[in-house]
Design an enzyme around this catalytic site. Structure first.
Site, PDB file in Angstrom:
ATOM      1  N   HIS A 212      46.291  38.313  54.232  1.00 58.95           N
ATOM      2  CA  HIS A 212      46.033  37.326  55.286  1.00 58.95           C
ATOM      3  C   HIS A 212      44.543  37.254  55.535  1.00 58.95           C
ATOM      4  O   HIS A 212      43.895  38.271  55.605  1.00 58.95           O
ATOM      5  CB  HIS A 212      46.740  37.726  56.570  1.00 58.95           C
ATOM      6  CG  HIS A 212      46.423  36.809  57.706  1.00 58.95           C
ATOM      7  ND1 HIS A 212      47.002  35.562  57.835  1.00 58.95           N
ATOM      8  CD2 HIS A 212      45.569  36.943  58.742  1.00 58.95           C
ATOM      9  CE1 HIS A 212      46.513  34.988  58.924  1.00 58.95           C
ATOM     10  NE2 HIS A 212      45.638  35.793  59.488  1.00 58.95           N
TER      11      HIS A 212
ATOM     12  N   VAL B 207      39.604  23.392  16.076  1.00 63.99           N
ATOM     13  CA  VAL B 207      40.391  24.422  16.742  1.00 63.99           C
ATOM     14  C   VAL B 207      40.487  24.078  18.230  1.00 63.99           C
ATOM     15  O   VAL B 207      39.538  23.611  18.842  1.00 63.99           O
ATOM     16  CB  VAL B 207      39.720  25.798  16.541  1.00 63.99           C
ATOM     17  CG1 VAL B 207      40.396  26.842  17.424  1.00 63.99           C
ATOM     18  CG2 VAL B 207      39.810  26.197  15.077  1.00 63.99           C
TER      19      VAL B 207
END
Lengths: 576, 514
Positions: free
Chosen positions: A546, A123
Site C-alpha cells: 500500500h 530477427v
C-alpha cells in the site's frame, strides 16, 4: 584473453548461459528455469559481452561441433548441444525468428535440443520491428504529450508547463532505435546460447526436410527431427484498398512516422487502430474511425469498451463511421486527397465518401504462410492459416496430424499475440522433450497500450454467460473503480475500472478486464491466477503493498462473493 | 475581472424539485413517439431553470434492467452539476434513445420505461421506428446539425441567419467532394466543436485543405455571430482568466460559460435601470472586526482566483484525497469557527432585512403581465469559480441568524467549488448580490439575471472625506452600491426607499447580530 574478459563480468547472465551449455554434459549443474528470461533480459550487455561468452563456449565445445554443411559464419558458434542422435542435422528447426520462434529456440536450448532458426527478413519479426515494440515507443511519446498538453491535469498537480511540442523525426528515431536495440538483444541472446541462425526463407521439402536461402540454386538443404513453423503475419489489406505507403498506409509504414497528417482515417477500431488513434491524436491529428461492425472496439468486454470509448474516443478529436466497409481507398495524388468510399456493411449500398489526408489500414493481420512448401506435405491453409490441433501439431488435408511438424503464433491464427506465440513455442518444445503440454489460451493476457491502458485475460462477460448457460453454472461479476485507489488518485488518474467475472460456486476466475492506469501491468496477477488455477478464495488473502495500483485487483478479489472458503494451503502457518 | 458581475442564473424562487421530471411543457422538441399506456417515456430533466440541454454522463442501468421507483437510472450533466436522475415508476428500462456522452434537449425523450418485461420488445420497436432523430450519434456527419436545430439555444438560432447570410457572399466551400455545397466536409474536431457551439456546418466556409472545414473555421463562424449580435454584452462575457491563457488562441466556452452567455443575451430583453447610493460603513466594519476570523478574506480570494494561488493548486490533489477518505483531517482543516462572521453574510443579512420592508424589490416579472411577489427572501451571491460563475443562495436570509448564515455561506461555497450544488441551492434566489469591493472596485454596474427583479453591485468601502452635518469636514468609511432592476415591476421610488432602509441598517447594524 577472451575468457578473462568474460570472467570479469560480474553479472549472473553469462554464468547462466554457461550452465546451460554444460547441462547436456555436466548434469549436476542443473538448468535454471528462467533461462529464457536471462536471455531476453540481457539488454544491459552490449554485443561484445555476448561474443565473449560464445567464444568461451566454442572454445570449450569445439569437439562437439563437427557438423558439416552449415553456414560458415556460424560454424564456430556451434556447440549447440549434442549432435542430433537420430541422424538429422538438427533436433529442431524453427522457420521464422519472431518472438514466437525466439521463445521456442531458447526453450529448446534449455531442453538440450540442437536448434536452428531460419530468418528470411530480420530477427524479431513483426513484434520487434513493425509491431508491439516500435508502437510502444510511439505510445510512450504520446502518453507524455497528452500529459503535458492536459493543462487541467497539470494545474491540478500545481505544475506549470509551457506549450509542449514535438520533433517528428526525433519521435520516429526513438521508435526506430528501440526496435534496433531489441532486435540486437534478441539476436545476441540466440547467438550467445548457440542457436544457429540460418538466413533466407525456409521451404518445407518433405517430412523432416527443408531448404533455406534466397530461393535460387544457392539454397541449402537441412534435415530436422522436428520443425516448427513460426512465420507470423503481415498487415491485412482488404480488396479495393490501394496501399501506396505514403498517404494510404499500414502499421508497417505508420510506425516509421514519416509524416503526421492533419486528418487520418483509421480503418478498423481494434487494438492496432486504437493505439494509433492514441498516437495520432496526441501528435495533433484528427482521426476518423471506420469500423465494419456496429460498434467501435469490438472484441473488448462490452462494459470496458463502453467506458474506454468515453475516455479514449469521445473527448478526443475523433469521429467514427460504424457498420460500414471502406470498399475503395485511393491514395492522394495530383493534389487530390485520399478518397475513401464507404458502403453499408450489410446492404453493401454506397453510403458516403470521405476525403482525408491519410488512411491507415488496421483491419487485422493475415498469416504469412506463402512459399512455405506446405503443398509438399499435403497441408491446406484455411484463409492462409495453418490448421493445428490444441498441441500446435499441424493437420494435413485429410485431417490427419503431420508428424514432426508444428505451427505456432500468428501463422496458426489461434491467438495473434507475440507472447501467445512464444508460449505456444515453449509448449511445443515441452512436448518434444517428452512432457505432454497443452497451453491454456484462456490464461494468456492481452493489452492495448492506450492512455490509459486496457488489459484483459480469459472470457468477456457475454462469453462467460454463454458458457455458463451451456454448462449450467452461475456467473457473478465484481467491479472496482480506480477512483477508490489511493495511488491512482495521487496520480490524478482516477478514471478506470477493473472487472472480475467468476464462478461464485467454486471461486474460479473466468475473466478479468481492466481499464485504467497501467492496466497492462496489472493484469498478470489475474492471468497467473488463471494459469495456476488459483481460486479467488485463496488469492484474496494475498497481500498487496500500500499504496499501489495493484490494490485495485486486491479489492476486486476481496469484493467477490465466493460460496466456498479458502483451501487449507493458505492457512499453513509460516514462522516469521 | 469584468465577468464577475455577470450572472447566468435565472431564479425561479418556487422552482420545485419536480421540475426535474417535468413532462413535456415548454420543451420545443418534437415528440415522435406514440405513448402506449404502459410504456413511459423518460425525459431529459431540467436540472436548473437555465438548462436547455443536458449531456448523458452515463447510464447506470442498461436496456432490459429492472428498475424500482426511486432508483437512479442515469447521470446527467447540466450546465452546473452532475446529477443522478431517479425513476418515478417501477418497471424495466426498455430502450435507450440517447447514448452516453451525447446531449439532448430538456424535455426530449431519452429512454423508454416498460411496465412489464413483455413490453420491452414493444418499446424497442418504437425505438427503431422512430430512429435516431432524437439521439442520432454523429456517425453520419450530415446528421449533426439537424440534431442541433432542435435545441433552443439562443446562440444557435442567432447563428443560423448570420452565418448563412455570409454564405451568400463568400460562397460555399470549394471542396470537390462537397457536391456543390450539398455535402459538408469537415474534420472530426470541427464537427465536434460545431455541435458544442451550436454552429450549422452547412454555412461555414472551410479554409482547410481542399476547402475542408476545420476547427478554426467553426470558431471564426461563432466569433462572427458574436459581433453581429451586439458586441457589448459579448465582450463583457469573455472569460477573464487571470493566467494560463494562451494569447492569440480561441477557447470555446465550457458548458457553464455557454449558460452565462445565453443568460446575458436574454437579459437584453428586460428593461432595466440603475439607482446608486453611498452608504457609510464605519459601524458595519466595526461589527465585522469584532466577529471576523481572518479566514474570510482568504476564502474569497481563493474562490475568485483559484488558479493564481499556487498553494491552492499544489494542494488540490490532497484535498481530493482527503475528501475521498473522509478523514477527520478534512473536518478539522476546514471547520469554520463557530463565531466566524463573514462580510458576505453581513451584507446578505442587511439586504434581506431591508427587503422585508420592501417586498416590491423582492418581486419579479415572469410573463410581462404581472408581479410575482416572492414569499421567501433568498439572497443569491455571485461567486466566481474557475472559468465561470455561480450564484449560491442563502435561503430565508431574513430569518436566519448571522452566525448560521455565515456557516451556511461557507458550506455553499465549498459545494460550489466541488460542483456539488443542488439546483435548489443556486436557482432559488430572489435578489442577487455581486461584490467586487475586495478588489478595491469602488463602483460598478451589474446585469440583471433573468427571472429576478433586482441585483445589487457592491463596491469597496473606503475612507472618504465628507462634510458632516455640523459643517465640519470629517473622515468616514463609505461604500457605493448600485442596484439594477427590472422597471416593469420595480420603480425608481421603490429602489430609493429600499436603499434608504438598507443604508439605515448598515449604518446602525445592531439588528444584524440579533
Amino acid at each position: 584473453m577472451q575468457s578473462a574478459i568474460s570472467l570479469s563480468l560480474s553479472s549472473p547472465s553469462p554464468v547462466a548461459r554457461f550452465a546451460v551449455n554444460n547441462a547436456n554434459n555436466v548434469c549436476n549443474l542443473g538448468t535454471p528455469r528462467s533461462l529464457r528470461f536471462c536471455g531476453l533480459r540481457r539488454e544491459a550487455f552490449d554485443s561484445s559481452a555476448s561474443f565473449d561468452a560464445s567464444s568461451l563456449r566454442s572454445a570449450r565445445f569445439n569437439l562437439h561441433s563437427k557438423h558439416s554443411n552449415l553456414s560458415k559464419v556460424f560454424a564456430e558458434l556451434k556447440g549447440n548441444g549434442t549432435p542430433s542422435s537420430s541422424g538429422f542435422d538438427y533436433d529442431l528447426v524453427i522457420i521464422g525468428a519472431g518472438v514466437g520462434g525466439h521463445g521456442a529456440a531458447l526453450h529448446a536450448i534449455e531442453k538440450g535440443l540442437k536448434t536452428a532458426i531460419i530468418e528470411g527478413d530480420v530477427v524479431g519479426g513483426t513484434c520487434v520491428n513493425r509491431g508491439c515494440v516500435p508502437s510502444k515507443a510511439l505510445l510512450a511519446v504520446s502518453g507524455r504529450m497528452r500529459e503535458l498538453q492536459n493543462e487541467h491535469h497539470m494545474k491540478s498537480f500545481g505544475l506549470q508547463v509551457a506549450a509542449a511540442g514535438y520533433d517528428r523525426q526525433g519521435v520516429a528515431d526513438h521508435a526506430n532505435n528501440l526496435a534496433s536495440k531489441i532486435r540486437s538483444n534478441l539476436t545476441n541472446s540466440m547467438k550467445a546460447l548457440g542457436v544457429d541462425i540460418l538466413t533466407g526463407s525456409g521451404t518445407i521439402l518433405g517430412p523432416q526436410k527443408l531448404k533455406y536461402g534466397k530461393g535460387d540454386s544457392g539454397d541449402k538443404i537441412v534435415t530436422a527431427k522436428d520443425i516448427i513453423i513460426a512465420t507470423g503475419s503481415v498487415p491485412l489489406v482488404p480488396k479495393g484498398i490501394e496501399v501506396d505507403g505514403n498517404s494510404v498506409i499500414t502499421s508497417d509504414h505508420a510506425l516509421k512516422l514519416e509524416f503526421v497528417p492533419e486528418w487520418i482515417a483509421i480503418v478498423g477500431s481494434g487494438y492496432i487502430g486504437l493505439e494509433f488513434s492514441d498516437v495520432y491524436t496526441a501528435l495533433g491529428s484528427e482521426v476518423t474511425f471506420i469500423e465494419a461492425l456496429d460498434q467501435l472496439m469490438p472484441g473488448f468486454d462490452p462494459e470496458i469498451g463502453k467506458l474506454a470509448q468515453r475516455v479514449l474516443i469521445n473527448p478526443r478529436k475523433i469521429d467514427s463511421h460504424t457498420g460500414v466497409f471502406a470498399s475503395k481507398i485511393t491514395p492522394a495524388k495530383d493534389g487530390k486527397p485520399v478518397q475513401i468510399e464507404l458502403i453499408d456493411a450489410k446492404t453493401k449500398e454506397p453510403k458516403d465518401t470521405l476525403e482525408v489526408d491519410a488512411a491507415l489500414i488496421a483491419t487485422g493481420r493475415a498469416p504469412f504462410t506463402q512459399g512455405l512448401g506446405l503443398e509438399n506435405i499435403n497441408v491446406q491453409t484455411q484463409r492462409g492459416f495453418v490448421p493445428v490441433d490444441e498441441r500446435m501439431r499441424v493437420i494435413d488435408g485429410n485431417g490427419k496430424l503431420v508428424p514432426h511438424l508444428y505451427c505456432i503464433g500468428d501463422a496458426n491464427g489461434k491467438m495473434m499475440l507475440a507472447h501467445a506465440a512464444s508460449a505456444q513455442g515453449i509448449s511445443v518444445v515441452e512436448q518434444l522433450s517428452g512432457h505432454d503440454h497443452v497451453l491454456n489460451h484462456l490464461s494468456i493476457p492481452a493489452a492495448c497500450f492506450t492512455h490509459p491502458e486496457i488489459s484483459m485475460v480469459g472470457l468477456t462477460e457475454p462469453q462467460a454467460r454463454e458458457k455458463a448457460e451451456k454448462e449450467g453454472f452461475e456467473v457473478s461479476i465484481a467491479k472496482t473503480s480506480f477512483k477508490a485507489n489511493t495511488k491512482a488518485l495521487a496520480e490524478n488518474e482516477g478514471e478506470g475500472l477493473a472487472k472480475l467475472i467468476y464462478r461464485p460456486d467454486n471461486g474460479e476466475i473466468l475473466g478479468v478486464h481492466i481499464f485504467g492506469l497501467h492496466a497492462a501491468d496489472l493484469i498478470h496477477e489475474a492471468s497467473n491466477a488463471i494459469a495456476m488455477g488459483t481460486r479467488i478464495q485463496d488469492i484474496k488473502f494475498a497481500v498487496h503493498a500500500h499504496p499501489t495500483l495493484s490494490e485495485v485487483l486486491d479489492e476486486l478479489f476481496k469484493s467477490a462473493k465466493v460460496k466456498v472458503s479458502a483451501s487449507s494451503k493458505v492457512a499453513e502457518p509460516v514462522r516469521v | 475581472m469584468s465577468h464577475s458581475h455577470l450572472l447566468h442564473t435565472s431564479f425561479i424562487p418556487t422552482a420545485p424539485p419536480s421540475l426535474r421530471r417535468r413532462l413535456g411543457g415548454s420543451a420545443p422538441t418534437p415528440r415522435p413517439h406514440q405513448i402506449q399506456s404502459k410504456i413511459r417515456e423518460i425525459f431529459m430533466p431540467a436540472l436548473s431553470s437555465t438548462m436547455t440541454e443536458g449531456k448523458i454522463v452515463s447510464w447506470i442501468k442498461s436496456e432490459g434492467d429492472k428498475l424500482a421507483k426511486g432508483e437512479s437510472v442515469v447521470v446527467v450533466e447540466s450546465d452546473k452539476a452532475d446529477m443522478d436522475v431517479e425513476s418515478f415508476y417501477d418497471g424495466y428500462l426498455a430502450a435507450i434513445f440517447v447514448d452516453e456522452g451525447l446531449s439532448a434537449a430538456v424535455g426530449s425523450t431519452i429512454a423508454l420505461l416498460a411496465e412489464s418485461e413483455d413490453e420491452i420488445a414493444l418499446a424497442q420497436s418504437q425505438k427503431t421506428s422512430s430512429s435516431g432523430a432524437v439521439s442520432a450519434p454523429p456517425a453520419n456527419n450530415n446528421d449533426a446539425p439537424k440534431v442541433l436545430d432542435e435545441m433552443p439555444s439562443p446562440v444557435a438560432t442567432a447563428a443560423t441567419p448570420a452565418v448563412q447570410a455570409s454564405v451568400g457572399i463568400l460562397g460555399s466551400s470549394a471542396h470537390p467532394a462537397s457536391e456543390g455545397g450539398k455535402r459538408v466536409v469537415a474534420s472530426p474536431y470541427a464537427k465536434k466543436l460545431a455541435k458544442e457551439l451550436g454552429v450549422d456546418l452547412r454555412g461555414v466556409v472551410g479554409s482547410g485543405p481542399n476547402g475542408r472545414v476545420v476547427a478554426k473555421d467553426v470558431e471564426a463562424a461563432v466569433a462572427a455571430v458574436k459581433v453581429s449580435s451586439g458586441g457589448a454584452t459579448v465582450v463583457a462575457s469573455e472569460p477573464a482568466k487571470p493566467s494560463g491563457v494562451e494569447l492569440g488562441s480561441v477557447v470555446p466556452f465550457t458548458t457553464m460559460q455557454s449558460a452565462v452567455s445565453r443568460n446575458m443575451l436574454e437579459s437584453l430583453a428586460v428593461p432595466t435601470f440603475r439607482v446608486g447610493y453611498t452608504i457609510t460603513t464605519d459601524a458595519l466594519d466595526a461589527l465585522y472586526k469584532k466577529n471576523m476570523k481572518s479566514v474570510e478574506q482568504d476564502i474569497i480570494l481563493q474562490l475568485l482566483y483559484p488558479m493564481s494561488l499556487d498553494r491552492e493548486m499544489l494542494f488540490a490533489p490532497f484535498f481530493k484525497l482527503r475528501l475521498f477518505n473522509q478523514s477527520y483531517y478534512l473536518q478539522n482543516s476546514f471547520q469554520i469557527k463557530s463565531k466566524g462572521v463573514t462580510m458576505t453574510a453581513l451584507l446578505a443579512k442587511a439586504t434581506a432585512l431591508a427587503l422585508v420592508k420592501h417586498p416590491a424589490v423582492n418581486s419579479s416579472c415572469r410573463d410581462g403581465k404581472s408581479f410575482t411577489y416572492n414569499s421567501h427572501i433568498n439572497v443569491a451571491v455571485a461567486v466566481a469559480i474557475d472559468g465561470g460563475l455561480i450564484t449560491p443562495v442563502l435561503q430565508d436570509a431574513d430569518k436566519i441568524d448571522i452566525y448560521s448564515l455565515s456557516r451556511k455561506w461557507k458550506e455553499l461555497v465549498d459545494k460550489a467549488r466541488a460542483k456539488q450544488l443542488q439546483p435548489n441551492e443556486y436557482t432559488t434566489g430572489t435578489f442577487t448580490l455581486s461584490n467586487l469591493g475586495m478588489f478595491g472596485v469602488d463602483r460598478f454596474d451589474a446585469i440583471l439575471p433573468p427571472g429576478t427583479g433586482a441585483i445589487m453591485a457592491v463596491g469597496a468601502s473606503q475612507p472618504t472625506v465628507v462634510g458632516t452635518k455640523d459643517g465640519r469636514i470629517g473622515m468616514k468609511t463609505q461604500m457605493q452600491v448600485n442596484v439594477t432592476a427590472d422597471h416593469r415591476v420595480i420603480y425608481g421610488a421603490d429602489l430609493a426607499a429600499f436603499l434608504q432602509t438598507l443604508a439605515k441598517i448598515i449604518e446602525d447594524p445592531k439588528d444584524l447580530t440579533l
